[in-house]
Write a protein that holds these residues in place. Structure first.
Motif, short mmCIF file in Angstrom:
data_model
loop_
_atom_site.label_atom_id
_atom_site.label_comp_id
_atom_site.label_asym_id
_atom_site.label_seq_id
_atom_site.Cartn_x
_atom_site.Cartn_y
_atom_site.Cartn_z
N THR A 122 11.42 2.37 32.56
CA THR A 122 12.68 1.81 32.07
C THR A 122 12.94 2.70 30.91
O THR A 122 14.29 2.87 30.80
CB THR A 122 12.22 0.32 31.84
OG1 THR A 122 11.85 -0.58 32.90
CG2 THR A 122 13.72 -0.18 31.33
N GLU A 123 12.27 2.81 29.95
CA GLU A 123 12.69 3.54 28.66
C GLU A 123 13.25 4.95 29.08
O GLU A 123 14.11 5.25 28.58
CB GLU A 123 11.54 3.49 27.74
CG GLU A 123 11.01 2.33 27.22
CD GLU A 123 9.81 2.32 26.29
OE1 GLU A 123 9.18 3.31 26.22
OE2 GLU A 123 9.35 1.40 25.90
N ALA A 124 12.72 5.49 30.09
CA ALA A 124 12.95 6.65 30.43
C ALA A 124 14.39 6.95 31.16
O ALA A 124 15.11 7.93 30.95
CB ALA A 124 12.08 7.57 31.47
N VAL A 125 14.86 5.91 31.68
CA VAL A 125 16.15 6.06 32.31
C VAL A 125 17.21 4.99 31.60
O VAL A 125 18.05 4.88 32.26
CB VAL A 125 16.11 5.56 33.78
CG1 VAL A 125 15.28 6.59 34.53
CG2 VAL A 125 15.39 4.18 33.89
N ALA A 126 16.89 4.48 30.67
CA ALA A 126 17.88 3.49 30.13
C ALA A 126 18.80 4.07 29.01
O ALA A 126 19.17 3.50 27.87
CB ALA A 126 16.97 2.28 29.43
N GLU A 127 19.47 5.02 29.53
CA GLU A 127 20.49 5.74 28.69
C GLU A 127 21.84 5.04 29.02
O GLU A 127 22.05 4.04 29.73
CB GLU A 127 20.78 7.21 29.10
CG GLU A 127 21.18 7.57 30.24
CD GLU A 127 20.30 7.95 31.45
OE1 GLU A 127 20.74 8.36 32.42
OE2 GLU A 127 19.22 8.01 30.98
N ALA A 128 22.69 5.18 27.97
CA ALA A 128 23.99 4.50 28.16
C ALA A 128 24.69 4.62 29.49
O ALA A 128 24.81 5.93 29.84
CB ALA A 128 24.91 5.01 27.09
N GLY A 129 25.31 3.59 30.20
CA GLY A 129 26.02 3.86 31.40
C GLY A 129 24.91 3.65 32.72
O GLY A 129 25.52 3.58 33.72
N SER A 130 23.68 3.60 32.38
CA SER A 130 22.60 3.22 33.44
C SER A 130 22.44 1.77 33.59
O SER A 130 22.39 0.96 32.60
CB SER A 130 21.38 3.82 33.16
OG SER A 130 20.19 3.53 33.91
N LEU A 131 22.29 1.19 34.78
CA LEU A 131 21.89 -0.11 34.92
C LEU A 131 20.48 -0.54 34.38
O LEU A 131 20.22 -1.56 33.96
CB LEU A 131 21.91 -0.39 36.33
CG LEU A 131 21.66 -1.76 36.91
CD1 LEU A 131 22.52 -2.87 36.37
CD2 LEU A 131 21.46 -2.10 38.46
N ALA A 132 19.54 0.58 34.33
CA ALA A 132 18.23 0.32 33.90
C ALA A 132 17.98 -0.14 32.55
O ALA A 132 18.81 0.43 31.50
CB ALA A 132 17.33 1.50 34.43
N GLY A 133 17.35 -1.18 32.31
CA GLY A 133 16.90 -1.47 30.78
C GLY A 133 16.83 -3.03 30.75
O GLY A 133 16.73 -3.53 31.62
N THR A 134 16.67 -3.39 29.51
CA THR A 134 16.43 -4.73 29.30
C THR A 134 18.00 -5.34 28.57
O THR A 134 18.46 -4.81 27.62
CB THR A 134 15.21 -5.34 28.19
OG1 THR A 134 14.23 -4.77 28.89
CG2 THR A 134 15.36 -6.48 27.91
N THR A 142 15.44 -7.91 32.88
CA THR A 142 15.18 -6.40 33.17
C THR A 142 15.50 -5.81 34.31
O THR A 142 15.31 -6.40 35.44
CB THR A 142 13.65 -6.19 32.71
OG1 THR A 142 13.39 -6.42 31.20
CG2 THR A 142 13.53 -4.73 32.69
N TYR A 143 16.13 -4.50 34.55
CA TYR A 143 16.43 -3.74 35.72
C TYR A 143 15.60 -2.63 35.51
O TYR A 143 15.44 -1.96 34.54
CB TYR A 143 17.83 -3.66 36.03
CG TYR A 143 18.77 -4.68 36.54
CD1 TYR A 143 18.33 -5.16 37.81
CD2 TYR A 143 19.87 -5.07 35.62
CE1 TYR A 143 19.38 -5.92 38.16
CE2 TYR A 143 20.45 -6.12 36.16
CZ TYR A 143 20.35 -6.51 37.34
OH TYR A 143 21.33 -7.56 38.03
N THR A 144 14.94 -2.23 36.65
CA THR A 144 14.37 -0.75 36.82
C THR A 144 15.18 -0.24 38.12
O THR A 144 15.02 -0.97 39.06
CB THR A 144 12.81 -1.00 36.74
OG1 THR A 144 12.50 -1.89 37.60
CG2 THR A 144 12.31 -1.26 35.57
#
Length: 267
Positions: free
Chosen positions: A26-38, A177-179
């Motif tokens: 999750t941390e690897a893909v949670a950049e701005a604009g991405s759905l992934a993250g908490t 959270t989304y991954t």
């Protein structure tokens, strides 16, 4: 996830979700604009449209006319058998002329409840609720404004009520959270999760006691739609759009047309 995808979903009695621990992926893909993250819901942005409850409490009987389908049971303070999604027993206790206490259970498990208090002028009501359906209890407060009076001689809680505000929800009821893994989306909350393929068939929500399923599809580069169903009937949908670290959601109940608009912030 329910109608509003988070704790704003089932404001009559109980609602909620919480975040699972964020993984390295999750941390690897949670950049701005991405759905992934908490994410954490911003309660003060919630807007409710056509979201009403309609009750009758009179002559020893309680009736919920706004429920799908409508139903009722004896209002004698004892457990009554009901056939509802996620509950097979409910009871209502009349505390005084302005206050009632609802409780719900499934088998021997308490699922939660709410204390409704109607104002002295009868024009507003507050429901303080607890949801025990997840891993951690979720508590909060929902406020209502009267839109129609109850029948003459009925309890003060009778009549039609519009949701005006939701507040005081603990952290377990606000975060989720989304991954993402290729074309697969996973959502995690307080005791519930699902993994679905974009454009694929509906999947079961693990941890759900109400047999709700969810399907997910892409609407655009930064937007998706989640559609919730039970036994082939569409219950609701939530359209989600990401703008940097802000998530905007529009949740629509397919059965009554009510809408909740809300935002969440990436954590």
């Amino acid at each position: 996830m329910k109608k509003m995808m988070t704790a704003l979903a089932a404001v009559t009695m109980a609602m909620g979700m919480s975040a699972c621990s964020e993984t390295a992926e999750t941390e690897a893909v949670a950049e701005a604009g991405s759905l992934a993250g908490t994410w954490r819901v911003n309660l003060d942005t919630a807007e409710f449209e056509n979201d009403t409850r309609n009750f009758t409490l009179a002559d020893g009987q309680f009736q919920c006319d706004s429920c799908n389908p409508p139903y009722g049971y004896a209002a004698d303070g004892e457990w009554q058998t009901v056939d509802r999604p996620g509950a097979d027993g409910q009871k209502i206790e009349i505390v005084d002329e302005n206050t009632v206490r609802f409780s719900s259970r499934l088998g021997d498990k308490e699922m939660g409840g709410a204390v409704w208090t109607v104002s002295e002028d009868g024009q507003s009501a507050t429901a303080e609720w607890t949801d025990l359906g997840g891993d951690t209890p979720v508590t909060g407060t929902t406020k209502f404004t009267r839109t129609a009076a109850g029948a003459e001689g009925s309890h003060a809680v009778s009549g039609e009520w519009a949701v005006s505000d939701v507040a005081d929800i603990n952290e377990e009821g606000l975060a989720f959270t989304y991954t993402i893994d290729g074309e697969t989306l996973t959502s995690s909350d307080n005791g519930g999760s699902w993994t679905a393929t974009f454009g694929g068939e509906p999947v079961a929500i693990e941890g759900s006691e109400s047999n709700v399923m969810v399907a997910v599809e892409r609407l655009g580069e930064n937007s998706i739609r989640e559609t919730y169903s039970r036994d082939g009937e569409t219950l609701s949908s939530t359209d989600i759009t990401i703008d940097g670290d802000t998530m905007s959601g529009v949740s629509t109940d397919a059965r009554d047309g009510s809408v909740v608009r809300w935002t969440a912030t990436r954590q």
